[in-house]
Motif scaffolding. Structure first.
Motif, short mmCIF file in Angstrom:
data_model
loop_
_atom_site.label_atom_id
_atom_site.label_comp_id
_atom_site.label_asym_id
_atom_site.label_seq_id
_atom_site.Cartn_x
_atom_site.Cartn_y
_atom_site.Cartn_z
N ARG A 1 19.56 17.06 28.69
CA ARG A 1 18.90 15.99 29.43
C ARG A 1 19.29 14.65 28.83
NH1 ARG A 1 14.14 16.17 32.36
NH2 ARG A 1 12.85 14.31 32.23
N LEU A 2 19.56 13.67 29.66
CA LEU A 2 19.81 12.34 29.13
C LEU A 2 19.43 11.28 30.15
CD1 LEU A 2 23.70 11.88 28.63
CD2 LEU A 2 22.68 13.39 30.22
N THR A 3 19.10 10.11 29.64
CA THR A 3 18.70 9.02 30.53
C THR A 3 19.96 8.28 30.98
OG1 THR A 3 18.55 7.46 28.72
CG2 THR A 3 16.52 8.66 29.26
N ALA A 4 19.78 7.45 32.00
CA ALA A 4 20.91 6.67 32.51
C ALA A 4 21.52 5.82 31.39
CB ALA A 4 20.44 5.80 33.67
N ALA A 5 20.67 5.20 30.58
CA ALA A 5 21.19 4.34 29.50
C ALA A 5 22.00 5.16 28.51
CB ALA A 5 20.05 3.62 28.80
N GLU A 6 21.50 6.34 28.16
CA GLU A 6 22.24 7.20 27.22
C GLU A 6 23.58 7.61 27.81
OE1 GLU A 6 18.52 9.34 24.86
OE2 GLU A 6 19.21 10.19 26.75
N LEU A 7 23.58 7.96 29.10
CA LEU A 7 24.82 8.36 29.75
C LEU A 7 25.80 7.18 29.84
CD1 LEU A 7 26.65 10.29 31.24
CD2 LEU A 7 25.31 9.92 33.32
N GLY A 8 25.26 6.00 30.11
CA GLY A 8 26.10 4.80 30.19
C GLY A 8 26.88 4.59 28.90
N GLU A 9 26.26 4.91 27.78
CA GLU A 9 26.95 4.74 26.49
C GLU A 9 28.04 5.79 26.30
OE1 GLU A 9 24.47 4.41 23.07
OE2 GLU A 9 23.32 2.78 24.00
N LEU A 10 27.77 7.02 26.77
CA LEU A 10 28.74 8.10 26.59
C LEU A 10 29.94 7.99 27.52
CD1 LEU A 10 26.66 11.42 26.38
CD2 LEU A 10 27.71 10.15 24.51
N LEU A 11 29.71 7.43 28.71
CA LEU A 11 30.69 7.51 29.80
C LEU A 11 32.12 7.08 29.44
CD1 LEU A 11 30.49 8.49 32.75
CD2 LEU A 11 30.26 6.11 33.41
N SER B 1 38.74 13.43 31.21
CA SER B 1 39.06 13.41 32.64
C SER B 1 38.07 14.03 33.62
CB SER B 1 40.41 14.06 32.85
OG SER B 1 41.37 13.05 32.97
N GLY B 2 37.96 15.37 33.63
CA GLY B 2 37.18 16.03 34.68
C GLY B 2 35.73 15.56 34.72
N MET B 3 35.15 15.34 33.55
CA MET B 3 33.73 14.97 33.48
C MET B 3 33.49 13.51 33.81
SD MET B 3 31.23 16.94 32.91
CE MET B 3 31.54 18.63 33.35
N ARG B 4 34.51 12.71 33.71
CA ARG B 4 34.33 11.26 33.86
C ARG B 4 33.78 10.91 35.25
NH1 ARG B 4 37.63 7.29 31.34
NH2 ARG B 4 37.08 5.26 32.19
N PRO B 5 34.48 11.29 36.35
CA PRO B 5 33.92 10.95 37.67
C PRO B 5 32.61 11.67 37.97
CG PRO B 5 36.02 12.14 37.89
CD PRO B 5 35.81 11.89 36.44
N LYS B 6 32.47 12.87 37.44
CA LYS B 6 31.22 13.64 37.66
C LYS B 6 30.02 12.88 37.08
CE LYS B 6 32.75 17.82 37.13
NZ LYS B 6 33.24 17.78 38.51
N MET B 7 30.15 12.47 35.82
CA MET B 7 29.03 11.81 35.16
C MET B 7 28.86 10.39 35.69
SD MET B 7 28.08 14.45 33.63
CE MET B 7 26.49 13.75 33.22
N GLU B 8 29.97 9.77 36.10
CA GLU B 8 29.87 8.44 36.71
C GLU B 8 29.07 8.55 38.02
OE1 GLU B 8 33.66 6.46 36.94
OE2 GLU B 8 32.89 5.01 38.40
N GLY B 9 29.32 9.63 38.77
CA GLY B 9 28.59 9.87 40.02
C GLY B 9 27.11 10.06 39.74
N CYS B 10 26.79 10.84 38.71
CA CYS B 10 25.38 11.07 38.35
C CYS B 10 24.71 9.76 37.95
CB CYS B 10 25.29 12.06 37.18
SG CYS B 10 25.74 13.75 37.63
N LEU B 11 25.43 8.96 37.16
CA LEU B 11 24.87 7.70 36.68
C LEU B 11 24.59 6.74 37.85
CD1 LEU B 11 24.09 6.02 34.23
CD2 LEU B 11 26.45 5.23 34.07
N ARG B 12 25.60 6.60 38.73
CA ARG B 12 25.40 5.71 39.88
C ARG B 12 24.21 6.17 40.72
NH1 ARG B 12 31.36 4.80 42.58
NH2 ARG B 12 32.40 3.94 40.76
#
Ligand SMILES: Nc1ncnc2c1ncn2[C@@H]1O[C@H](COP(=O)(O)OP(=O)(O)O)[C@@H](O)[C@H]1O
Ligand SMILES: CC(=O)N[C@@H](CCC(=O)OP(=O)(O)O)C(=O)O
Length: 308
Positions: free
Chosen positions: A230-240, A245-256
Motif C-alpha cells: 500500500r502506498l499514498t500518492a505522495a509516496e508513489l510520486g517519489e518512487l515513480l 520500464s514496464g511498471m513506469r506507465p502502470k504506476m503513473e496511471g495509478c498515480l494520475r
C-alpha cells in the motif's frame, strides 16, 4: 508504505463463486486494465471473463481496457518489423501503427469480447477512436532527462465517456482498445495503463484495477520480490522517476487516477485465477494499492474509502 513477501504465483485460489462483494461498491464503476502479459493462457482468460461478469452480477459496473504489448511485438516480429521501447512506450512508426491497430482492435479486443459473451450478451468492443472517446496529442518519452521522439504515440488529453456510460446503463460490459484519435484525425498508439487511467478519471470510477504478470509493485525489483502492499500518492510520486520500464506507465496511471479522484488504484497479479474479484471485493486485496494522500480532517489516506 507497507510491504509483504511475494506469494507463489502457482497458488490455487478458491473460486470466487457467487461471493457477495462489498455493499458500498454496488452501482460503482470499476475500470479494469487487462495487460497483454496477464493473457498468458486460455484458462486465465476464461477466469478473467467469469470475474468480470460476476462483478456485473453483484452490482458493480466493470469497464475493461485491454493491453496487448507482447502480442503486438510477436506480430511485428513475424512481419520482420522492429519492436523498440523508450521509457516503457513503443516507438511507433506509421507501419507499426497499422499492426498495433490490427492486433489490439482486430484480435485481442475480439477475443476478450468472445470470452465474456460466452456468459451472455454483455461485452461490446470499442476502440478509443470510436465516437471521439479518446483524443490524444503526440507525446515524447523522457529518457535520462531528455525528451525523445517516439513517433505516433499519444497522450490522452480529452475523454468523451458518454458512449461507455450509455453501454453501462444498458447493462453491458464495454471492452476498450487503447487507441486514440488526434483532433486532426491522426491515429495514435496509447499505452493501455494510461488509457485505462484517463477513462477511469473521466467516468468518475471508484476503482482502477490493473492486472499484470507480477504480484504487484516490487520494492527493489529485480533484486527482490517483496511487494509494496500500500502506498499514498505522495509516496508513489517519489518512487515513480526511479521505476523501470514496464511498471513506469502502470504506476503513473495509478498515480494520475488517485490524484484525479479515483478512490483506489490497484496493481494485481493477473496470473492468479480470480485475482480481480479478490482484489476488488476483499477487505485486504492482493497486490499493491495506491490511495490518495491524507487530507486534513479526513479519516486517513483516501478518506472513508480507505477502510477498504
Ligand atoms: N518495481 C517493479 N515491480 C514489479 N515489476 C516490475 C518492476 N519494474 C519493472 N517491472 C516489470 O514490469 C513488468 C510488467 O509490465 P508490462 O510488461 O508492461 O506488463 P503488462 O503487459 O501487464 O502491461 C513485470 O513483468 C516486470 O518485468
Ligand atoms: C505506446 C505503447 O507502448 N502502447 C502499447 C499498447 C499496448 C499496451 O499497452 O499493452 P500492455 O498493457 O500489454 O503493455 C504497445 O504498443 O505495446
Amino acid at each position: 508504505m507497507g510491504t509483504a513477501a511475494a506469494r507463489p504465483v502457482t497458488e490455487a485460489e478458491p473460486p470466487s463463486g457467487a461471493a457477495p462483494c462489498r455493499e458500498e461498491l454496488r452501482g460503482r464503476t470499476v475500470v479494469v486494465k487487462f495487460g497483454g502479459n496477464a493473457m498468458v493462457d486460455a484458462a486465465l482468460l476464461e477466469a478473467f471473463a467469469r470475474d468480470v461478469v460476476e462483478l456485473r452480477h453483484v452490482g458493480l459496473l466493470p469497464v475493461v481496457v485491454h493491453g496487448g504489448g507482447p502480442q503486438i511485438s510477436s506480430m511485428l516480429d513475424r512481419l520482420g518489423l522492429e519492436s523498440r521501447f523508450e521509457a516503457g512506450l513503443r516507438v511507433t512508426t506509421p507501419e507499426t501503427m497499422d499492426v498495433v491497430r490490427m492486433v489490439l482492435t482486430g484480435r485481442i479486443q475480439r477475443d476478450l469480447v468472445g470470452v465474456v459473451n460466452a456468459h451472455g450478451p454483455f461485452a461490446v468492443g470499442l476502440s478509443g477512436e470510436d465516437a471521439h472517446m479518446l483524443t490524444a496529442v503526440r507525446r515524447r518519452a523522457e529518457v535520462d532527462g531528455r525528451l525523445v521522439d517516439i513517433g505516433l504515440v499519444g497522450e490522452v488529453v480529452a475523454v468523451a465517456p458518454e458512449t461507455v456510460r450509455t453501454l453501462l446503463d444498458e447493462g453491458r460490459i464495454p471492452v476498450v482498445s487503447p487507441i486514440a484519435r488526434g483532433d486532426d484525425g491522426q491515429i495514435y498508439n496509447v499505452n493501455a495503463d494510461l488509457a485505462a487511467s484517463a477513462l477511469a478519471v473521466a467516468l468518475g470510477a471508484d476503482r482502477l484495477v490493473v492486472l499484470t504478470d507480477v504480484e504487484g509493485l516490487y520494492a527493489d525489483w529485480p533484486h527482490s520480490t517483496e511487494v509494496i502492499e500500500r502506498l499514498t500518492a505522495a509516496e508513489l510520486g517519489e518512487l515513480l522517476p526511479g521505476l523501470a520500464s514496464g511498471m513506469r506507465p502502470k504506476m503513473e496511471g495509478c498515480l494520475r487516477a488517485v490524484r484525479a479522484g479515483v478512490a483506489r488504484a490497484q496493481v494485481v497479479d493477473g496470473r492468479v485465477p480470480h485475482a480481480l474479484m479478490r482484489g476488488i471485493c476483499s477487505e485486504n486485496g492482493p497486490g499493491t494499492t495506491v490511495v490518495p494522500d491524507e487530507r486534513p480532517g479526513s479519516e486517513g489516506p483516501g478518506g472513508k474509502e480507505d477502510g477498504a
